[in-house]
Design an enzyme around this catalytic site. Structure first.
Site, PDB file in Angstrom:
ATOM      1  N   TYR A  72      36.855  55.705  33.965  1.00  0.00           N
ATOM      2  CA  TYR A  72      38.229  55.513  34.444  1.00  0.00           C
ATOM      3  C   TYR A  72      38.954  56.852  34.566  1.00  0.00           C
ATOM      4  O   TYR A  72      38.891  57.704  33.670  1.00  0.00           O
ATOM      5  CB  TYR A  72      39.006  54.580  33.531  1.00  0.00           C
ATOM      6  CG  TYR A  72      38.581  53.122  33.609  1.00  0.00           C
ATOM      7  CD1 TYR A  72      37.712  52.676  34.595  1.00  0.00           C
ATOM      8  CD2 TYR A  72      39.047  52.185  32.693  1.00  0.00           C
ATOM      9  CE1 TYR A  72      37.321  51.349  34.677  1.00  0.00           C
ATOM     10  CE2 TYR A  72      38.668  50.841  32.766  1.00  0.00           C
ATOM     11  CZ  TYR A  72      37.799  50.440  33.755  1.00  0.00           C
ATOM     12  OH  TYR A  72      37.419  49.121  33.830  1.00  0.00           O
ATOM     13  N   SER A 107      39.947  41.500  37.345  1.00  0.00           N
ATOM     14  CA  SER A 107      40.607  41.099  38.599  1.00  0.00           C
ATOM     15  C   SER A 107      40.951  39.609  38.593  1.00  0.00           C
ATOM     16  O   SER A 107      40.585  38.870  39.506  1.00  0.00           O
ATOM     17  CB  SER A 107      39.714  41.427  39.808  1.00  0.00           C
ATOM     18  OG  SER A 107      40.429  41.317  41.020  1.00  0.00           O
ATOM     19  N   PRO A 108      41.677  39.137  37.573  1.00  0.00           N
ATOM     20  CA  PRO A 108      41.917  37.692  37.434  1.00  0.00           C
ATOM     21  C   PRO A 108      42.836  37.084  38.493  1.00  0.00           C
ATOM     22  O   PRO A 108      42.849  35.864  38.647  1.00  0.00           O
ATOM     23  CB  PRO A 108      42.547  37.581  36.042  1.00  0.00           C
ATOM     24  CG  PRO A 108      43.188  38.908  35.811  1.00  0.00           C
ATOM     25  CD  PRO A 108      42.261  39.900  36.464  1.00  0.00           C
ATOM     26  N   LEU A 109      43.588  37.905  39.219  1.00  0.00           N
ATOM     27  CA  LEU A 109      44.434  37.365  40.290  1.00  0.00           C
ATOM     28  C   LEU A 109      43.713  37.371  41.631  1.00  0.00           C
ATOM     29  O   LEU A 109      44.234  36.856  42.632  1.00  0.00           O
ATOM     30  CB  LEU A 109      45.747  38.152  40.395  1.00  0.00           C
ATOM     31  CG  LEU A 109      46.619  38.168  39.135  1.00  0.00           C
ATOM     32  CD1 LEU A 109      47.920  38.919  39.410  1.00  0.00           C
ATOM     33  CD2 LEU A 109      46.904  36.763  38.633  1.00  0.00           C
ATOM     34  N   GLY A 110      42.518  37.934  41.660  1.00  0.00           N
ATOM     35  CA  GLY A 110      41.730  37.942  42.880  1.00  0.00           C
ATOM     36  C   GLY A 110      42.445  38.640  44.022  1.00  0.00           C
ATOM     37  O   GLY A 110      43.152  39.636  43.842  1.00  0.00           O
ATOM     38  N   VAL A 137      44.666  37.071  46.057  1.00  0.00           N
ATOM     39  CA  VAL A 137      45.777  36.210  46.486  1.00  0.00           C
ATOM     40  C   VAL A 137      46.976  37.006  46.979  1.00  0.00           C
ATOM     41  O   VAL A 137      47.630  36.627  47.963  1.00  0.00           O
ATOM     42  CB  VAL A 137      46.187  35.254  45.347  1.00  0.00           C
ATOM     43  CG1 VAL A 137      47.443  34.473  45.724  1.00  0.00           C
ATOM     44  CG2 VAL A 137      45.052  34.286  45.029  1.00  0.00           C
ATOM     45  N   GLU A 197      45.583  40.062  50.336  1.00  0.00           N
ATOM     46  CA  GLU A 197      45.094  39.801  51.686  1.00  0.00           C
ATOM     47  C   GLU A 197      45.810  38.595  52.294  1.00  0.00           C
ATOM     48  O   GLU A 197      46.151  37.645  51.590  1.00  0.00           O
ATOM     49  CB  GLU A 197      43.581  39.538  51.663  1.00  0.00           C
ATOM     50  CG  GLU A 197      42.767  40.701  51.112  1.00  0.00           C
ATOM     51  CD  GLU A 197      41.296  40.368  50.970  1.00  0.00           C
ATOM     52  OE1 GLU A 197      40.897  39.244  51.371  1.00  0.00           O
ATOM     53  OE2 GLU A 197      40.535  41.218  50.465  1.00  0.00           O
TER      54      GLU A 197
END
Length: 287
Positions: A46, A200-203, A205, A208
């Site tokens: 990171y 990346s739990p919100l993907g 949404v 995009e």
């Protein structure tokens, strides 16, 4: 639980994102802890191999009780960076490299142990016996407490797990990337007692604009009033409804969004609403 229900992902704390100062990191660490987020997710790469050391300096100055928090780090990815001499991005899971990586992370984080070490991504060249020997030594020396993997398939977990115990698999999982429900990954982890964490739990949404996400926004909008919740809270609640007990790794550095995420842990979606949200993502009802 060994780890907090929500995990603070540090990938964007440094040069890969918000470029927080030492004081800024210290403030965010304290904010997380005061709101029951006590687990911090790192990786050696990171910030181009810089964020761990920046976090370590902030942690040291914060005078926080080390036993009150949990530190995760990952190793294995050899990133092209000005701080390394690699000629190609690759993976290294030799016994010597795993041990060296942990020792470097401990130095950078200014701690005597990691609560959890993860192998960052599976390598075609990994040798399970070498990995097991490294983990055995690291545990014996008190340098790591738990061991896990990240982005591993069931067969890869089984290969490693036959030689050394796997406590965690950190996978990409969200409403827009929920293949782990169907490809036996979460089934295998539940059967084997491996705790899932989700990056990346919100993907996608909020990233995009396409038909799938428009369906999702519509369905979430119809449920917001019922649950007195925001869309991102419903997305997190959808993940945490899964019986495997998934721990979302939340990457935001914004206190307001962190508070919303914390409040999402109290939302219990009704079963039909969970399937309504799934159907919106898939574009059809379940068979």
């Amino acid at each position: 639980m060994k780890y907090s229900r929500l995990i603070a992902g540090t990938m964007t704390w440094g040069s890969w994102g918000k470029q927080l100062s030492k004081k800024g990191m210290e403030s965010l660490i304290n904010f997380c802890i005061s709101n029951n987020i006590t687990t911090f997710d790192h990786a050696d790469i990171y910030g181009g191999y810089t964020t761990e050391a920046e976090f370590g300096k902030a942690l040291k100055d914060s005078n926080i009780d080390r036993e009150a928090i949990q530190l995760i780090s990952k190793c294995g990815i050899q990133l092209l960076s000005g701080n390394r001499s690699h000629v190609v991005k690759h993976y290294n899971y030799s016994k010597a490299h795993i041990i060296q990586s942990v020792e470097t992370s401990l130095k950078n984080l200014e701690t005597e142990y990691l609560d959890l070490l993860l192998l960052h991504r599976p390598s075609p060249l990994m040798v399970a016996e070498d990995i097991a020997e490294a983990i055995t030594l690291l545990k014996k020396d008190g340098k790591i407490r738990d061991f896990g993997v990240s982005n591993f398939t069931p067969s890869q977990m089984e290969m490693i797990g036959l030689r050394t115990n796997i406590d965690v698999n950190q996978i990409e999982f969200s409403l827009t990337e929920h293949s782990a429900i169907y490809n036996s990954t979460l089934d295998y982890m539940t059967t084997s007692g491996i705790k899932p964490m989700a990056w990346s739990p919100l993907g996608t949404v909020f990233k995009e604009d396409h038909e799938q996400n428009r369906r999702i926004h519509k369905q979430l909008g119809e449920l917001m009033e019922k649950y007195n919740a925001t869309e991102d809270q419903l997305l997190l609640a959808w993940i945490m409804k899964h019986p495997s007990g998934i721990h979302p790794v939340v990457g935001t550095t914004t206190e307001k969004r962190l508070k919303l995420a914390i409040e999402a842990t109290k939302i219990e979606l009704e079963i039909e609403d969970w399937f309504l949200i799934l159907a919106a993502a898939q574009g059809h009802e379940v068979p």
